[in-house]
Design a protein around this motif. Structure first.
Motif, mmCIF file in Angstrom:
data_model
loop_
_atom_site.group_PDB
_atom_site.id
_atom_site.type_symbol
_atom_site.label_atom_id
_atom_site.label_comp_id
_atom_site.label_asym_id
_atom_site.label_seq_id
_atom_site.Cartn_x
_atom_site.Cartn_y
_atom_site.Cartn_z
ATOM 1 N N UNK A 115 -40.612 46.870 6.960
ATOM 2 C CA UNK A 115 -40.491 45.689 6.096
ATOM 3 C C UNK A 115 -39.432 44.771 6.682
ATOM 4 N N UNK A 116 -39.740 43.453 6.640
ATOM 5 C CA UNK A 116 -38.787 42.469 7.184
ATOM 6 C C UNK A 116 -38.162 41.630 6.088
ATOM 7 N N UNK A 117 -38.864 41.501 5.005
ATOM 8 C CA UNK A 117 -38.384 40.662 3.890
ATOM 9 C C UNK A 117 -38.888 41.264 2.592
ATOM 10 N N UNK A 118 -37.993 41.938 1.922
ATOM 11 C CA UNK A 118 -38.394 42.677 0.737
ATOM 12 C C UNK A 118 -37.657 42.147 -0.490
ATOM 13 N N UNK A 119 -38.314 42.228 -1.644
ATOM 14 C CA UNK A 119 -37.591 41.957 -2.893
ATOM 15 C C UNK A 119 -37.490 43.264 -3.673
ATOM 16 N N UNK A 120 -36.269 43.557 -4.084
ATOM 17 C CA UNK A 120 -36.021 44.715 -4.934
ATOM 18 C C UNK A 120 -35.716 44.185 -6.335
ATOM 19 N N UNK A 121 -36.553 44.576 -7.285
ATOM 20 C CA UNK A 121 -36.342 44.166 -8.679
ATOM 21 C C UNK A 121 -35.863 45.383 -9.461
ATOM 22 N N UNK A 122 -34.826 45.192 -10.244
ATOM 23 C CA UNK A 122 -34.460 46.204 -11.234
ATOM 24 C C UNK A 122 -34.603 45.516 -12.585
ATOM 25 N N UNK B 130 -45.462 34.011 -0.107
ATOM 26 C CA UNK B 130 -46.270 34.713 0.909
ATOM 27 C C UNK B 130 -45.430 35.309 2.038
ATOM 28 N N UNK B 131 -44.141 34.944 2.114
ATOM 29 C CA UNK B 131 -43.270 35.513 3.157
ATOM 30 C C UNK B 131 -42.814 36.929 2.811
ATOM 31 N N UNK B 132 -42.927 37.296 1.534
ATOM 32 C CA UNK B 132 -42.441 38.621 1.104
ATOM 33 C C UNK B 132 -43.477 39.682 1.489
ATOM 34 N N UNK B 133 -42.994 40.745 2.180
ATOM 35 C CA UNK B 133 -43.964 41.774 2.606
ATOM 36 C C UNK B 133 -43.928 43.027 1.725
ATOM 37 N N UNK B 134 -42.956 43.125 0.845
ATOM 38 C CA UNK B 134 -42.875 44.312 -0.001
ATOM 39 C C UNK B 134 -42.066 43.999 -1.258
ATOM 40 N N UNK B 135 -42.464 44.573 -2.393
ATOM 41 C CA UNK B 135 -41.678 44.411 -3.627
ATOM 42 C C UNK B 135 -41.624 45.756 -4.338
ATOM 43 N N UNK C 263 -47.823 41.137 -0.094
ATOM 44 C CA UNK C 263 -46.906 42.270 -0.179
ATOM 45 C C UNK C 263 -47.593 43.478 -0.809
ATOM 46 N N UNK C 264 -46.998 44.620 -0.598
ATOM 47 C CA UNK C 264 -47.369 45.806 -1.373
ATOM 48 C C UNK C 264 -46.097 46.353 -2.004
ATOM 49 N N UNK C 265 -46.242 47.303 -2.897
ATOM 50 C CA UNK C 265 -45.033 47.841 -3.525
ATOM 51 C C UNK C 265 -45.382 48.736 -4.689
ATOM 52 N N UNK D 146 -32.781 51.242 -3.780
ATOM 53 C CA UNK D 146 -32.153 50.584 -2.625
ATOM 54 C C UNK D 146 -32.227 51.508 -1.408
ATOM 55 N N UNK D 147 -32.062 52.802 -1.624
ATOM 56 C CA UNK D 147 -32.210 53.767 -0.526
ATOM 57 C C UNK D 147 -33.634 53.718 0.035
ATOM 58 N N UNK D 148 -34.615 53.633 -0.869
ATOM 59 C CA UNK D 148 -36.019 53.536 -0.437
ATOM 60 C C UNK D 148 -36.240 52.235 0.334
ATOM 61 N N UNK D 149 -35.722 51.136 -0.233
ATOM 62 C CA UNK D 149 -35.849 49.833 0.423
ATOM 63 C C UNK D 149 -35.243 49.891 1.826
#
Ligand code: COA
Length: 334
Positions: free
Chosen positions: A136-143, A76-81, A108-110, A124-127
């Motif tokens: 966004x304060x805490x984001x996860x980037x998945x590839x 729940x701490x993640x605000x964007x993915x 989160x949204x994403x 990563x540029x978008x992130x």
């Protein structure tokens, strides 16, 4: 002192399928040899997600779960993915949404980003834009890529290239001077759509018996044209980012290149004037995992990196898309 937020990678985790398809096995499926593949491409083996009913979201979700555990972060701490992929579970909904559901990320949204093998750079540029603006304060980037789902294992010119994997990265803001994503040069040129694509399955050529019969749901590539463009454009943009930021080869700790082909990687490193030890390569073990390949190198070599190390990320891919990034590593890895 620079008080603007910069985006930093604060942790990285990966998921690799267990199944290994090596050149020996491949040479029983198509007319090829280990010697040919090693000399022309540099891939020895690749991971394949074999299980029916599992897609990119499965690998992405497993990588995210490991990342949350490693960092002691609650979902729940993640605000964007964000999810960079050319092999989404389905055309819609976005694989990012499915990963959130599978990992309990509810606040989160994403969305997904499709930029071919430059997927990591573009996402990563978008992130970074969301992080730098404070949105966004805490984001996860998945590839993540299940390239095997669109690879034709009767076509010897493409099937040795690709592999499956997913990587999850925690992206957070820092105000520390000099750390994080410092500069990027990114390009697209739509002329590339004629040379590397998956023709059928989208809105232009919806699936029909004809498209299936013609094997148009698999990757098509004009290898030589892609190769020529990749060599010149990846090398040019890597030199350009050095010149733009007055970086010499001495200033660079490591080049982290997209793992498409050993010859493309070596040509880029050579143009940048880098010694071999500074060029990070794992293509032999994993093949080309498209937008996941740079994160997979970061994950594998993370322990080498020291706080303040200058890394150059460079990629070229379908579209065409290509670019390079100037990144300063933000922590001493244990
Ligand atoms: C795919 C690639 C390795 C092929 O290498 P190449 O040197 O261009 O080879 P060609 O396509 O000219 O083929 C040369 C010969 O090898 C043969 N060949 C192709 N694949 C082969 C294989 N796996 N095993 C044995 N022979 C093979 C071809 O049929 C051709 O034979 P011919 O001369 O009798 O017609 C190369 O073009 C490449 O790496 N392209 C870029 C791929 C890439 O990075 N894509 C992703 C970008 S992100």
């Amino acid at each position: 002192m620079n008080t603007r937020n910069k985006a930093v990678i604060t942790a990285v985790e990966a998921f690799l399928p267990d199944y290994i398809l090596d050149n020996e096995m491949l040479s029983k499926m198509v007319d090829t040899t280990d010697e040919w593949i090693m000399s022309r491409i540099g891939v020895k083996e690749r991971r394949i997600l074999k299980e029916d009913g599992l897609g990119t979201s499965h690998m992405g979700a497993e990588a995210v779960k490991k990342l949350l555990e490693k960092t002691g972060t609650k979902p729940e701490e993640i605000d964007m993915l964000l999810c960079a992929t050319v092999s989404p579970d389905m055309l819609f909904p976005a694989t990012a949404n499915i990963i959130c559901d599978k990992t309990g990320i509810m606040n989160a949204w994403g969305y997904d980003i499709n930029a071919g093998c430059s997927g990591f750079l573009f996402s990563f540029e978008t992130a970074a834009s969301f992080i730098e603006s404070g949105r966004s304060k805490k984001m996860i980037l998945v590839t993540g890529e299940r390239m095997s789902a669109m690879t034709d294992y009767t076509d010897r010119t493409t099937c040795p290239l690709f592999g499956d994997a997913a990587v999850a990265m925690m992206i957070e803001p820092t105000q520390e001077d000099g750390a994080g994503l410092l500069d990027s040069i990114l390009h697209v040129d739509g002329v590339g759509r004629h040379f590397l694509y998956q023709k059928a399955g989208g809105s232009m050529y919806p699936p029909t018996e004809e498209t299936l019969k013609n094997r148009e749901h698999y990757i098509y590539q004009d290898g030589q044209t892609v190769f020529k463009n990749a060599v010149s454009r990846m090398a040019d943009v890597s030199v350009e980012i050095m010149e733009k930021n007055s970086l010499t080869s001495q200033d660079i700790a490591y080049l982290v290149p997209h793992q498409a082909n050993m010859r493309i990687i070596e040509a880029t490193g050579k143009r940048m004037g880098l010694q071999k030890e500074k060029i990070l390569i794992n293509i032999a073990k994993f093949g080309n995992t498209a937008g996941t390949s740079i994160p997979l190198v970061i994950w594998e070599f993370e322990k080498k990196f020291k706080k303040g190390d200058v890394l150059i990320f460079s990629a070229f891919g379908a579209g065409f898309t290509w670019g390079s990034m100037y990144y300063k590593w933000a922590y001493d890895s244990k």
